[in-house]
Design a protein around this motif. Sequence first.
Motif, PDB file in Angstrom:
ATOM      1  N   ILE A 660     -49.130   6.511  23.832  1.00 11.83           N
ATOM      2  CA  ILE A 660     -49.965   7.533  23.448  1.00 11.83           C
ATOM      3  C   ILE A 660     -51.189   7.098  22.685  1.00 11.83           C
ATOM      4  O   ILE A 660     -50.902   5.973  21.715  1.00 11.83           O
ATOM      5  CB  ILE A 660     -49.174   8.564  22.442  1.00 11.83           C
ATOM      6  CG1 ILE A 660     -48.468   9.381  23.181  1.00 11.83           C
ATOM      7  CG2 ILE A 660     -50.198   9.786  21.739  1.00 11.83           C
ATOM      8  CD1 ILE A 660     -46.681   9.013  23.081  1.00 11.83           C
ATOM      9  N   ALA A 661     -52.375   7.432  23.120  1.00 12.61           N
ATOM     10  CA  ALA A 661     -53.461   6.634  22.484  1.00 12.61           C
ATOM     11  C   ALA A 661     -53.655   7.186  21.014  1.00 12.61           C
ATOM     12  O   ALA A 661     -53.523   8.131  20.449  1.00 12.61           O
ATOM     13  CB  ALA A 661     -54.758   7.232  23.175  1.00 12.61           C
ATOM     14  N   GLY A 662     -53.967   5.985  20.282  1.00  9.54           N
ATOM     15  CA  GLY A 662     -54.092   6.305  18.449  1.00  9.54           C
ATOM     16  C   GLY A 662     -52.731   6.343  17.855  1.00  9.54           C
ATOM     17  O   GLY A 662     -52.923   6.562  16.797  1.00  9.54           O
ATOM     18  N   LEU A 663     -51.450   5.947  18.564  1.00  8.19           N
ATOM     19  CA  LEU A 663     -50.152   5.838  17.832  1.00  8.19           C
ATOM     20  C   LEU A 663     -49.798   4.588  17.923  1.00  8.19           C
ATOM     21  O   LEU A 663     -49.525   4.036  18.998  1.00  8.19           O
ATOM     22  CB  LEU A 663     -49.515   6.885  18.519  1.00  8.19           C
ATOM     23  CG  LEU A 663     -47.945   6.874  18.012  1.00  8.19           C
ATOM     24  CD1 LEU A 663     -47.791   7.226  16.532  1.00  8.19           C
ATOM     25  CD2 LEU A 663     -46.949   8.112  18.757  1.00  8.19           C
ATOM     26  N   TRP A 664     -49.285   3.987  16.858  1.00  9.71           N
ATOM     27  CA  TRP A 664     -48.696   2.644  16.892  1.00  9.71           C
ATOM     28  C   TRP A 664     -47.445   2.787  16.144  1.00  9.71           C
ATOM     29  O   TRP A 664     -47.273   3.582  15.349  1.00  9.71           O
ATOM     30  CB  TRP A 664     -49.366   1.534  15.825  1.00  9.71           C
ATOM     31  CG  TRP A 664     -50.478   1.074  16.861  1.00  9.71           C
ATOM     32  CD1 TRP A 664     -50.722  -0.032  17.352  1.00  9.71           C
ATOM     33  CD2 TRP A 664     -51.843   1.465  16.828  1.00  9.71           C
ATOM     34  NE1 TRP A 664     -51.762  -0.416  18.071  1.00  9.71           N
ATOM     35  CE2 TRP A 664     -52.653   0.639  17.811  1.00  9.71           C
ATOM     36  CE3 TRP A 664     -52.344   2.518  16.411  1.00  9.71           C
ATOM     37  CZ2 TRP A 664     -54.182   0.858  18.090  1.00  9.71           C
ATOM     38  CZ3 TRP A 664     -53.861   3.075  16.672  1.00  9.71           C
ATOM     39  CH2 TRP A 664     -54.509   1.936  17.434  1.00  9.71           C
ATOM     40  N   LEU A 665     -46.396   2.043  16.784  1.00 11.41           N
ATOM     41  CA  LEU A 665     -44.829   2.025  16.136  1.00 11.41           C
ATOM     42  C   LEU A 665     -44.521   0.896  15.415  1.00 11.41           C
ATOM     43  O   LEU A 665     -44.806  -0.406  15.959  1.00 11.41           O
ATOM     44  CB  LEU A 665     -43.893   2.442  16.978  1.00 11.41           C
ATOM     45  CG  LEU A 665     -42.554   2.238  16.782  1.00 11.41           C
ATOM     46  CD1 LEU A 665     -42.347   3.434  15.712  1.00 11.41           C
ATOM     47  CD2 LEU A 665     -41.664   2.542  17.980  1.00 11.41           C
ATOM     48  N   LEU A 666     -43.933   0.883  14.090  1.00 14.44           N
ATOM     49  CA  LEU A 666     -43.538  -0.392  13.688  1.00 14.44           C
ATOM     50  C   LEU A 666     -42.033  -0.088  13.591  1.00 14.44           C
ATOM     51  O   LEU A 666     -41.719   0.590  12.643  1.00 14.44           O
ATOM     52  CB  LEU A 666     -44.224  -0.556  11.992  1.00 14.44           C
ATOM     53  CG  LEU A 666     -43.694  -1.737  11.262  1.00 14.44           C
ATOM     54  CD1 LEU A 666     -43.827  -3.007  11.952  1.00 14.44           C
ATOM     55  CD2 LEU A 666     -44.415  -1.579   9.676  1.00 14.44           C
TER      56      LEU A 666
END
Length: 778
Positions: A660-666
């Motif tokens: 998903i564009a604009g979503l990062w996961l840590l």
Amino acid sequence: MLLRRRIGLVAGIAALIVFVVALFVVLERPVYRSTATVRLAYPRRALTVGVEDLPAKDQRSDPLLSLIELLRGRGIVGAVVDSLALRLQPLGSRFGGSSRVVRAALRDVRVSPGAQQDTLRLTFGGDRVTAQGLQGEAQSPYGTPLAVGSVQFTIPSPPSVKAGALAVRSREEVIDDVLKSLAVLRRKSTDIVDVTYSDPDPLLAQRVANLLVRVFQARDAGSAQEQARSRAEFLAAQLSATDSEMSIAQAELSAFRRQRLLGSSRDKLAVEQARLTALDARLGELEAERSVYESFLTKFNTSNDSLRLDVARDLSYTPELAADPVVSRISQQVLVYRTRLDSLTTGPLPAAPTNPDVLGLKALIRSTQEELVRAVRAHLTSIGAQSQALAALRSRTGASFQRLPATEAEGGRLERLVEDLRSTGDRIRQDYKNARMAEAISAGDARVIDWAPLPYKAAGIPPWAKLGLGLLLGLLLGCGAAGLAESGNSLLMRPEELERALNVRDLGVIPPLLETSASRPLRRLPIPLFISASRRPEAASRGEQATWEVVADSAPLSSAAEAFRLLYSGLLFGWGEGQRTILVTSAAPQEGKTVIAANLAVTFAREGVRVLLVDCDLRRPRLHRVFGVAPAPGLIELLKADRATLADSPGGPLRRPTKIAGLWLLPCGALPRRTSEVLQPHQLRRLLDDLSGHFDVIILDTPPVLVSADAALLAPLADGAILVVRAGQTNRSSAERACQYLIAAGAHFLGAVLNDPAGELARYGKYYYSYGYPTPSD
């Protein structure tokens, strides 16, 4: 709505009650009622008017109530029991056909009142029946009487069963059973009584009711005849004694008359009685006359001339004094003088009191009055002499009367005795005739209006009505149980309950998620309770992307995706613009906080916001499986690394971009042995400060508040906290404690989200969603 939520409970209780009622209807034997009608019409009294004396009416008793008690008397019921041989009853189960067959085969049953309790075992052979009991064994061909002790009955033909049993019950026990099934009721405002008997055998019900009335009627008439018979016997004895006494008295009177000549004695007695009567009358007249004269002298003894003149005038009008010529003449002379005096002293020219004529008249009046007094006294002396003479004559006549023979009194006594005995004998003779007539009348006070008919249908409530009532009762009990269950339910179910319990803002309701595939359209996931272990999301492989959980991306037109967009809009309305850090947590596990955090992050990213989703659940991390990335390295490694590493670009190796564009996961990273050594507040604050320079929104997925202290540790570091509550699972007290812990830790509450993955709110009817529109086909 309550019924929709508890429809299973209501339906279960209703079905149970209907089943019990149906079982009762099947087990219950039909009962038939037969009613005979009796009226207290006193037909005997109508036939014995003037013949039999009516009993005195007792104001304290009611004849109809007495009739009812007599009909329910043990004596009458016992006679019915003996007549119908009700003590002999077939043995068998309620559903066994042998008892009914044996009952139908019995004929001419007789049980003596003194029969002992016993059980007769019957064996039906080819040509005879055998009975065995405590009093012995007996055999008899079919159609002939079979006697076993005090019991006798006939079986005309072989029944359809091979064996049976008969019980000889206690007479008092059977009477009690009959009384339980007997109802004697009075019709309101009438003299009519209904006698009703109930029994599973309609013919027996009719026979008992009719025989009961017949026995009562016979005993009522017999009791009246017995009373008349006893009265007739008593009157016959009295009449015989009276006739004997009268014969003796007549013989004595005849003998007395032959021995005494009573004619002359009787005439002399009558003459002497007449003389005594005349002497007594004359003495009475003289006494009255003397009383008058003495009264005159008493009144005349006064100095007032006017009163003396009034007394003299009254004396002239007295009949007793007028009979004496001397006294009458002198009193008339006084009146003449008085009249002259009044003419002189009254009128228009009255004479003076000193007038010679007035004085002369007054002198004449006084002298005449004195002469009148002397005449009255002389007359009193004459009356006294006459009274003495008459008294002497009365004494002589009485002595002569007493010397009459005493036989006259004896004769009179005998005549009166004979007359009294004759009168008494006539009266007793008439009463005796009436008693014999009353004895011949065979009628009582009660009359049967209607005999009991043979009932053609069972009494009571029909089976369909019982089932209907059972269903209604089951529904009522089910509703009551549902109400009790609902009142004792402490689970949070509706948004308004969430607001009242937590006193926080309601951010929205998340409906059940939808899953999609290339081969089938969107469909609602089944309730998790019925999902097998192999189909649950947790069963997905580590590398499999669980797209069913991220409906904001996989099903953007679904109602769940619309619910997350509403949640996003609510947060923006309450926030405004600026960088924000959002903490998403729950009170307990399995409440959907990870799914809510993932979908909320996707929704933010779809709106053009740079979002970092951080998996802070160091005990059960799941976000790496949701987005299909490796779990490590991640947050744990970042907290352990040097501070310079924190300044990496958003596309650095630890903050992995998603599809998903604009979503990062840590992700969480490698799980440490002790989380308390890793999650230090000052390190977390520095990390969030550094990350906020690269992202617009940071969403932290933390462990449940009541399971781990990590959520309370991270709460003051975030700009706002969202508490996820699962409908129908989260306990009210658990949610309240979680709120209290977060507030005590310094959290700023944005609100609460009601997660409904199992569709619990659909039972409430008014909370459901229709956001999705059909997607046009390509």
